[in-house]
Design an enzyme around this catalytic site. Structure first.
Site, short mmCIF file in Angstrom:
data_model
loop_
_atom_site.label_atom_id
_atom_site.label_comp_id
_atom_site.label_asym_id
_atom_site.label_seq_id
_atom_site.Cartn_x
_atom_site.Cartn_y
_atom_site.Cartn_z
N GLY A 14 0.95 -1.33 0.12
CA GLY A 14 -0.17 0.11 0.08
C GLY A 14 0.90 1.33 0.00
O GLY A 14 2.15 1.37 0.16
N GLY A 77 -4.97 -2.08 4.95
CA GLY A 77 -6.31 -1.18 5.01
C GLY A 77 -6.95 -0.97 3.52
O GLY A 77 -6.20 -0.88 2.54
N TYR A 128 -16.98 3.40 10.71
CA TYR A 128 -15.60 3.58 10.40
C TYR A 128 -14.56 3.52 11.78
O TYR A 128 -13.84 2.90 11.91
CB TYR A 128 -15.13 4.60 9.49
CG TYR A 128 -13.67 4.62 9.00
CD1 TYR A 128 -13.16 4.00 8.26
CD2 TYR A 128 -12.84 5.62 9.79
CE1 TYR A 128 -11.90 4.05 7.89
CE2 TYR A 128 -11.51 5.68 9.39
CZ TYR A 128 -10.96 5.00 8.64
OH TYR A 128 -9.65 4.99 8.28
N LYS A 132 -12.47 0.73 13.86
CA LYS A 132 -10.97 1.18 14.23
C LYS A 132 -10.80 0.77 15.66
O LYS A 132 -9.69 0.37 15.91
CB LYS A 132 -10.39 2.42 13.59
CG LYS A 132 -10.52 2.54 11.92
CD LYS A 132 -9.16 1.82 11.33
CE LYS A 132 -9.21 2.06 10.15
NZ LYS A 132 -8.29 1.36 9.38
#
Length: 229
Positions: A14, A77, A128, A132
């Protein structure tokens, strides 16, 4: 294994993960870098890098590769969470990192670093941020000797990766930075290269958050302090 820090990592392909690897390569204190992922790592090469293509959704595929590492880093992610189904998001952003953390803890890894998000909170009304926060709570319960939770706001990449919405964000966000002062400083955007450097360099530092605490939460000011010290 050779003397020095041995790092195992998922998420190296990423944007942030790639910058972390670049920074690790430049650190003399790093003796080995083990990268685990479903696709081949194609970033800068180094004799210390060992890459393994594994199914990251199943720790049994990589558990044998974990013993002997002193540090673990997770930058895994979904790039555009808003466009992912909730089940997919939970699997990639919460469940897989937690499974990786659990496997690392069982293998004796003492320090775990996570790329999370500013505002992460398991009690949040935001799906979201709640997800997390649930991940962070789960990692904290594992009992690592040191847990480093990186909380960036907007991550500023040099190129537009996700279309018109990101293009607008990349154009506007730098102008907003001076307006984000005081308690709002943690919402300032951070350049992806600087964030990657902070995650890597933090391996050589003692906890910043609270003296003697196993868990530390790192925000915008901390990123800059780590890189500039």
């Amino acid at each position: 294994m050779a003397d020095g820090s041995q790092v195992v990592m998922i998420g190296a392909t990423g944007a942030v993960g790639g910058e972390v690897v670049k920074a690790l390569i430049g650190m003399d204190s790093i003796a080995g870098i083990t990268l685990l992922g479903r696709s081949r790592y194609e970033g800068p090469g180094d004799d210390r890098i060992s890459h393994h293509v594994v199914d990251v959704s199943d720790p049994e595929n990589y558990r044998h590769l974990l013993p002997g590492h002193s540090h673990a880093i997770c930058t895994l992610g979904i790039g555009q969470p808003s466009k992912a189904e909730r089940a997919q998001f939970l699997k990639i952003d919460r469940d897989l990192p937690l499974a990786f953390g659990r496997a690392c803890c069982e293998a004796g890894v003492g320090h775990f670093e996570l790329l999370s998000s500013v505002g992460a909170d398991s009690a949040s009304k935001s799906f979201y941020l709640r997800s997390k926060g649930e991940l962070e709570d789960g990692l904290d319960e594992l009992g690592f000797a040191r847990l480093s939770l990186f909380h960036p706001s907007m991550i500023l990449t040099p190129t537009n990766r996700y279309g018109a919405s990101q293009a607008l964000t990349l154009a506007v966000w730098p102008w907003l930075t001076p307006l984000l002062a005081g308690p709002l400083r943690k919402l300032r955007g951070v350049k992806v290269a600087r964030l990657g450097q902070a995650i890597a360099l933090n391996l050589d530092r003692t906890a910043l958050a609270h003296s003697g605490a196993a868990s530390e939460t790192l925000e915008w000011d901390d990123f800059n302090r780590i890189v500039e010290d």
